[in-house]
Design an enzyme around this catalytic site. Structure first.
Site, PDB file in Angstrom:
ATOM      1  N   CYS A  60     -25.951 -26.941 -38.312  1.00  0.00           N
ATOM      2  CA  CYS A  60     -26.095 -25.679 -37.894  1.00  0.00           C
ATOM      3  C   CYS A  60     -27.795 -26.107 -38.870  1.00  0.00           C
ATOM      4  CB  CYS A  60     -25.053 -24.898 -39.410  1.00  0.00           C
ATOM      5  SG  CYS A  60     -24.193 -24.796 -38.225  1.00  0.00           S
ATOM      6  N   ARG A 137     -20.119 -20.873 -32.709  1.00  0.00           N
ATOM      7  CA  ARG A 137     -21.767 -20.525 -32.401  1.00  0.00           C
ATOM      8  C   ARG A 137     -21.659 -19.904 -31.844  1.00  0.00           C
ATOM      9  NH1 ARG A 137     -23.690 -24.760 -35.756  1.00  0.00           N
ATOM     10  NH2 ARG A 137     -22.502 -26.492 -36.136  1.00  0.00           N
TER      11      ARG A 137
HETATM   12  C1  BEZ Z   1     -22.242 -28.217 -39.232  1.00  0.00           C
HETATM   13  O1  BEZ Z   1     -22.389 -29.810 -38.793  1.00  0.00           O
HETATM   14  O2  BEZ Z   1     -23.423 -27.186 -38.732  1.00  0.00           O
HETATM   15  C2  BEZ Z   1     -20.527 -28.416 -38.951  1.00  0.00           C
HETATM   16  C3  BEZ Z   1     -19.494 -28.609 -38.310  1.00  0.00           C
HETATM   17  C4  BEZ Z   1     -18.270 -28.699 -38.897  1.00  0.00           C
HETATM   18  C5  BEZ Z   1     -18.442 -27.147 -39.014  1.00  0.00           C
HETATM   19  C6  BEZ Z   1     -19.566 -27.089 -40.422  1.00  0.00           C
HETATM   20  C7  BEZ Z   1     -20.287 -27.079 -39.813  1.00  0.00           C
END
Ligand code: BEZ
Length: 223
Positions: A60, A137
């Site tokens: 993110c 997402r």
């Molecule tokens: C992320 O890296 O953005 C992420 C990875 C796993 C779960 C939620 C967010």
């Protein structure tokens, strides 16, 4: 029903199952990092509304840096950006401060807080089979009339492509006014396609086998 790799059995419902292309984007009011906002106030512009699983997570963070760097390119296309997650407004603020200090970029597009998931659920941003209540997402491309024109859904462990988001927006805008079509891998400046003919006379009159249904046009939007 579906057997997942981890052995769980869960009802697999596409996160966006409730909303379809052509639907009016559900209106909402919420607190955001840019103050109180209402989705319908964005009518008259394009809007990319997208959810992310959580603040302070690796993928993110890369997405927000990339989108902040591309913000001017969305603006040039008269398109606003709006993010959303379950995290609180103060979590969003702290994350944006960290991003500014670490990556030297200010995220100025609004990030909505949705702690009760009332918006995330209305948009199908919450995968029902997930153990936690994070949004996945999802990305909604909303036209100036408030109609959903495209949507995508990526898992938590794969980040979205900002160039592809811009390309999708370009293609949606190019086909918006007329009866033209954007072919595979279309980029601005390349020819669009005409709508196929619905007349048998055109089929027989065409110079070759494909012209009646697959023909490029450089003439802009066909009305
Ligand atoms: C992320 O890296 O953005 C992420 C990875 C796993 C779960 C939620 C967010």
């Amino acid at each position: 029903m579906n057997q997942s790799a981890s052995g769980d059995v869960a009802e697999r419902t596409a996160p966006s199952a409730g909303l379809r292309i052509g639907d009016i984007a559900p209106d909402f009011s919420a607190r955001s990092t840019a103050g109180d906002i209402r989705l319908s106030d964005y009518r008259g512009r394009w809007l990319v509304l997208f959810s992310h699983p959580a603040d302070f997570t690796p993928v993110c963070t890369t997405e927000f840096v990339a989108l902040a760097q591309a913000a001017a390119q969305f603006d040039q296309r008269d398109c606003a950006l709006m993010a959303l997650s379950v995290d609180s407004l103060f979590s969003h603020f702290a994350w944006l401060r960290m991003i500014r200090d670490r990556f030297d970029i200010e995220v100025r597009f609004p990030i909505v807080e949705d702690p009760t998931l009332v918006i995330g659920k209305a948009y199908g941003m919450v995968a029902p089979q997930d153990r936690d209540s994070a949004t996945v997402r999802t990305t909604f491309f909303i036209d100036p009339e408030g109609i959903i024109r495209a949507m995508t859904c990526y898992p938590a462990n794969v980040g979205r492509s900002t160039p592809e988001m811009l390309r999708t927006l370009d293609a949606l805008q190019a086909v918006h006014q007329g009866q033209v079509l954007a072919p595979a891998n279309w980029e601005p400046g390349q020819p669009l396609l005409r709508q196929p003919s619905a007349k048998l006379d055109d089929v027989f009159a065409a110079k070759n086998q494909t012209d009646w249904f697959l023909k490029e046009t450089r003439g802009g939007a066909q009305k």
